[in-house]
Design a protein around this motif. Structure first.
Motif, PDB file in Angstrom:
ATOM      1  N   ALA A 143      -8.996   8.801  -4.313  1.00  0.00           N
ATOM      2  CA  ALA A 143      -8.253   9.677  -5.217  1.00  0.00           C
ATOM      3  C   ALA A 143      -8.584  11.133  -4.898  1.00  0.00           C
ATOM      4  CB  ALA A 143      -8.601   9.351  -6.661  1.00  0.00           C
ATOM      5  N   GLY A 144      -7.579  11.971  -4.949  1.00  0.00           N
ATOM      6  CA  GLY A 144      -7.747  13.376  -4.583  1.00  0.00           C
ATOM      7  C   GLY A 144      -7.421  13.645  -3.133  1.00  0.00           C
ATOM      8  N   TYR A 145      -7.099  12.582  -2.384  1.00  0.00           N
ATOM      9  CA  TYR A 145      -6.726  12.695  -0.974  1.00  0.00           C
ATOM     10  C   TYR A 145      -5.418  11.924  -0.747  1.00  0.00           C
ATOM     11  CZ  TYR A 145     -11.370  14.531   0.094  1.00  0.00           C
ATOM     12  OH  TYR A 145     -12.512  15.309   0.166  1.00  0.00           O
ATOM     13  N   HIS A 146      -4.817  12.149   0.411  1.00  0.00           N
ATOM     14  CA  HIS A 146      -3.611  11.406   0.757  1.00  0.00           C
ATOM     15  C   HIS A 146      -3.487  11.333   2.281  1.00  0.00           C
ATOM     16  CE1 HIS A 146      -2.004  15.368   1.757  1.00  0.00           C
ATOM     17  NE2 HIS A 146      -0.952  14.760   2.292  1.00  0.00           N
ATOM     18  N   GLN A 147      -2.619  10.458   2.749  1.00  0.00           N
ATOM     19  CA  GLN A 147      -2.284  10.400   4.168  1.00  0.00           C
ATOM     20  C   GLN A 147      -0.844   9.903   4.284  1.00  0.00           C
ATOM     21  OE1 GLN A 147      -1.734  11.239   7.348  1.00  0.00           O
ATOM     22  NE2 GLN A 147      -4.006  11.399   7.278  1.00  0.00           N
ATOM     23  N   SER A 148       0.026  10.771   4.803  1.00  0.00           N
ATOM     24  CA  SER A 148       1.446  10.443   4.892  1.00  0.00           C
ATOM     25  C   SER A 148       1.826   9.825   6.229  1.00  0.00           C
ATOM     26  CB  SER A 148       2.285  11.712   4.667  1.00  0.00           C
ATOM     27  OG  SER A 148       1.962  12.706   5.641  1.00  0.00           O
ATOM     28  N   LEU A 149       0.873   9.752   7.189  1.00  0.00           N
ATOM     29  CA  LEU A 149       1.157   9.215   8.521  1.00  0.00           C
ATOM     30  C   LEU A 149       0.479   7.859   8.692  1.00  0.00           C
ATOM     31  CD1 LEU A 149       0.555  12.476  10.597  1.00  0.00           C
ATOM     32  CD2 LEU A 149       2.728  11.620   9.670  1.00  0.00           C
ATOM     33  N   THR A 150       0.949   7.104   9.660  1.00  0.00           N
ATOM     34  CA  THR A 150       0.297   5.849  10.030  1.00  0.00           C
ATOM     35  C   THR A 150      -0.658   6.097  11.188  1.00  0.00           C
ATOM     36  OG1 THR A 150       2.100   5.283  11.554  1.00  0.00           O
ATOM     37  CG2 THR A 150       2.284   4.485   9.280  1.00  0.00           C
ATOM     38  N   GLY A 151      -1.618   5.184  11.384  1.00  0.00           N
ATOM     39  CA  GLY A 151      -2.558   5.299  12.496  1.00  0.00           C
ATOM     40  C   GLY A 151      -3.508   6.472  12.378  1.00  0.00           C
ATOM     41  N   SER A 152      -3.866   6.832  11.176  1.00  0.00           N
ATOM     42  CA  SER A 152      -4.687   8.025  10.952  1.00  0.00           C
ATOM     43  C   SER A 152      -6.174   7.690  10.979  1.00  0.00           C
ATOM     44  CB  SER A 152      -4.328   8.665   9.610  1.00  0.00           C
ATOM     45  OG  SER A 152      -2.982   9.080   9.600  1.00  0.00           O
TER      46      SER A 152
ATOM     47  N   CYS B 180      -8.197  11.092   5.997  1.00  0.00           N
ATOM     48  CA  CYS B 180      -7.252  11.436   4.930  1.00  0.00           C
ATOM     49  C   CYS B 180      -7.268  12.945   4.724  1.00  0.00           C
ATOM     50  CB  CYS B 180      -7.616  10.713   3.638  1.00  0.00           C
ATOM     51  SG  CYS B 180      -7.411   8.915   3.723  1.00  0.00           S
ATOM     52  N   VAL B 181      -6.213  13.450   4.076  1.00  0.00           N
ATOM     53  CA  VAL B 181      -6.051  14.881   3.844  1.00  0.00           C
ATOM     54  C   VAL B 181      -6.311  15.173   2.372  1.00  0.00           C
ATOM     55  CG1 VAL B 181      -4.487  16.847   4.032  1.00  0.00           C
ATOM     56  CG2 VAL B 181      -4.344  14.959   5.693  1.00  0.00           C
ATOM     57  N   VAL B 182      -7.121  16.183   2.114  1.00  0.00           N
ATOM     58  CA  VAL B 182      -7.435  16.541   0.738  1.00  0.00           C
ATOM     59  C   VAL B 182      -6.211  17.164   0.077  1.00  0.00           C
ATOM     60  CG1 VAL B 182      -8.312  18.850   1.332  1.00  0.00           C
ATOM     61  CG2 VAL B 182      -9.117  17.707  -0.758  1.00  0.00           C
ATOM     62  N   CYS B 183      -5.998  16.863  -1.208  1.00  0.00           N
ATOM     63  CA  CYS B 183      -4.904  17.471  -1.955  1.00  0.00           C
ATOM     64  C   CYS B 183      -5.169  18.965  -2.127  1.00  0.00           C
ATOM     65  CB  CYS B 183      -4.759  16.824  -3.334  1.00  0.00           C
ATOM     66  SG  CYS B 183      -4.190  15.112  -3.314  1.00  0.00           S
TER      67      CYS B 183
ATOM     68  N   GLY C  93      -1.859   1.871   7.810  1.00  0.00           N
ATOM     69  CA  GLY C  93      -0.648   2.297   7.113  1.00  0.00           C
ATOM     70  C   GLY C  93      -0.818   3.636   6.413  1.00  0.00           C
ATOM     71  N   LYS C  94       0.277   4.139   5.827  1.00  0.00           N
ATOM     72  CA  LYS C  94       0.224   5.374   5.037  1.00  0.00           C
ATOM     73  C   LYS C  94      -0.744   5.172   3.874  1.00  0.00           C
ATOM     74  CE  LYS C  94       4.960   6.815   6.066  1.00  0.00           C
ATOM     75  NZ  LYS C  94       6.287   7.159   5.488  1.00  0.00           N
ATOM     76  N   GLY C  95      -1.476   6.219   3.560  1.00  0.00           N
ATOM     77  CA  GLY C  95      -2.469   6.118   2.490  1.00  0.00           C
ATOM     78  C   GLY C  95      -3.753   5.461   2.933  1.00  0.00           C
ATOM     79  N   GLN C  96      -3.891   5.195   4.258  1.00  0.00           N
ATOM     80  CA  GLN C  96      -5.092   4.555   4.796  1.00  0.00           C
ATOM     81  C   GLN C  96      -5.585   5.325   6.014  1.00  0.00           C
ATOM     82  OE1 GLN C  96      -3.632   0.623   5.736  1.00  0.00           O
ATOM     83  NE2 GLN C  96      -4.203  -0.180   3.714  1.00  0.00           N
TER      84      GLN C  96
ATOM     85  N   GLY D 293      -5.396   5.263  -2.067  1.00  0.00           N
ATOM     86  CA  GLY D 293      -4.309   4.841  -1.193  1.00  0.00           C
ATOM     87  C   GLY D 293      -3.043   5.642  -1.345  1.00  0.00           C
ATOM     88  N   ALA D 294      -3.123   6.884  -1.757  1.00  0.00           N
ATOM     89  CA  ALA D 294      -1.925   7.707  -1.955  1.00  0.00           C
ATOM     90  C   ALA D 294      -1.391   8.215  -0.617  1.00  0.00           C
ATOM     91  CB  ALA D 294      -2.234   8.875  -2.871  1.00  0.00           C
ATOM     92  N   SER D 295      -0.090   8.163  -0.477  1.00  0.00           N
ATOM     93  CA  SER D 295       0.540   8.701   0.734  1.00  0.00           C
ATOM     94  C   SER D 295       0.946  10.160   0.561  1.00  0.00           C
ATOM     95  CB  SER D 295       1.765   7.866   1.112  1.00  0.00           C
ATOM     96  OG  SER D 295       2.719   7.878   0.067  1.00  0.00           O
ATOM     97  N   VAL D 296       1.039  10.630  -0.680  1.00  0.00           N
ATOM     98  CA  VAL D 296       1.369  12.032  -0.961  1.00  0.00           C
ATOM     99  C   VAL D 296       0.551  12.491  -2.165  1.00  0.00           C
ATOM    100  CG1 VAL D 296       3.715  11.929  -0.022  1.00  0.00           C
ATOM    101  CG2 VAL D 296       3.307  11.376  -2.433  1.00  0.00           C
ATOM    102  N   CYS D 297       0.370  13.790  -2.264  1.00  0.00           N
ATOM    103  CA  CYS D 297      -0.184  14.398  -3.473  1.00  0.00           C
ATOM    104  C   CYS D 297       0.982  14.906  -4.312  1.00  0.00           C
ATOM    105  CB  CYS D 297      -1.136  15.531  -3.125  1.00  0.00           C
ATOM    106  SG  CYS D 297      -2.617  15.013  -2.235  1.00  0.00           S
TER     107      CYS D 297
END
Length: 301
Positions: free
Chosen positions: A61-70, A73-76, A43-46, A86-90
């Motif tokens: 913390a300090g990262y996020h993932q807005s897409l599913t099936g990733s 994670c993407v660094v803020c 899911g998002k944030g995973q 588990g953040a989906s957005v920064c």
């Protein structure tokens, strides 16, 4: 037998199961499928970087993932943060705050003497000269009040003008010295005080008190050129209105020196003292004759 957790099989009569691809997971038995959907998308944030896993991993913390099936994670970015796993957005740093590095878990508040009016900032701005900010996490700096100044940047206070100086405007970087014939005994003043009547300014270095700046005019002279007597202040003394008429408003009027009727019927006085009188005598020791409208006094003494 069913496939174990983390694996699936889409073909019937297969001899083995296939590991779930990265970005997916499978926990427990599931029916066979022609698609790899038997494994669940993260899911998002995973994310899940490995194959054959039974669960996905929450972004730190300090990262996020807005897409599913990733698979990662993407660094803020700088100016943004995520404070929980588990953040989906920064989130953008708020007004008065900043984050100057990537992967931030919180934003920093601007220090006193600084400000930041926008969101998502990577730095704070120091207060300009003539401004100050005593508090942290501020959106703006305040202009120095009248009677105060600040010559430096990044200041938390303004400096009151010293005695003998003043500042009439806000946001100033310096104070002005009182003009000749004016003084100021207190600090933090927005204006200077004029020397009293019958006194003139000596242009002292400090101008911080009446005695330092203001001096009595000599006998027979006044600190004004337009009015009889010592009725206002100035930067120098001028000769009194000798040999002139004095109208009701006490204004010297050379036009009525001989023709009192020019005053339009107003009561006019003409100076009259003994011959050889001093300038002081002409004003302070005078006797006066009242001329009626249409009459004049051709001589003195």
């Amino acid at each position: 037998a069913g496939c174990e957790s983390g694996r699936y099989q889409s073909r019937a009569n297969a001899l083995s199961c296939i590991a779930c691809p990265a970005g997916r997971h499978r926990n427990g038995n599931a029916a066979s499928s022609s698609e790899p959907l038997a494994c669940t998308l993260c899911g998002k944030g995973q994310y899940q970087a490995s194959e054959g896993e039974v669960q996905c991993i929450a972004c730190q913390a300090g990262y996020h993932q807005s897409l599913t099936g990733s698979t990662s994670c993407v660094v803020c970015a700088a100016g943004r943060f995520s404070s929980s796993v588990g953040a989906s957005v920064c989130v953008d740093c708020g007004i008065g705050r900043f984050a100057n590095a990537t992967g931030s878990t919180a934003c920093f508040g601007c220090r006193p003497g600084e400000m930041q009016p926008g969101t998502g900032a990577t730095l704070c701005h120091t207060c300009a000269r003539g401004k100050y900010q005593p508090s942290g996490m501020s959106a703006s700096c305040d202009a120095c009040e009248e009677g105060r100044f600040q010559a430096e940047t990044g200041s938390t206070t303004c400096v009151p003008c010293a005695p003998g100086r003043f500042q009439a405007y806000e946001g100033s970087t310096m104070c002005d010295a009182c003009a000749v014939g004016r003084y100021q005994p207190v600090s933090g003043a927005a204006s200077c005080v004029a020397c009293p009547a019958a006194m003139y300014g000596m242009d002292s270095a400090l101008k911080s008190s009446l005695s330092a700046e203001c001096v009595l005019c000599p006998a027979g002279r006044s600190a004004t050129a337009t009015r009889v007597g010592a009725v206002s202040s100035g930067s120098s003394c001028v000769t009194l209105c000798s040999r002139m008429c004095e109208a009701d408003d006490s204004v010297c009027d050379s036009g009525c020196a001989l023709w009192c009727g020019e005053a339009g019927g107003a009561t006019v006085e003409v100076h009259s003292v003994s011959s050889g009188a001093s300038a002081s005598d002409w004003h302070f020791a005078r006797t006066c004759h009242v001329c009626g409208a249409g009459f004049y006094q051709a001589g003195f003494g």
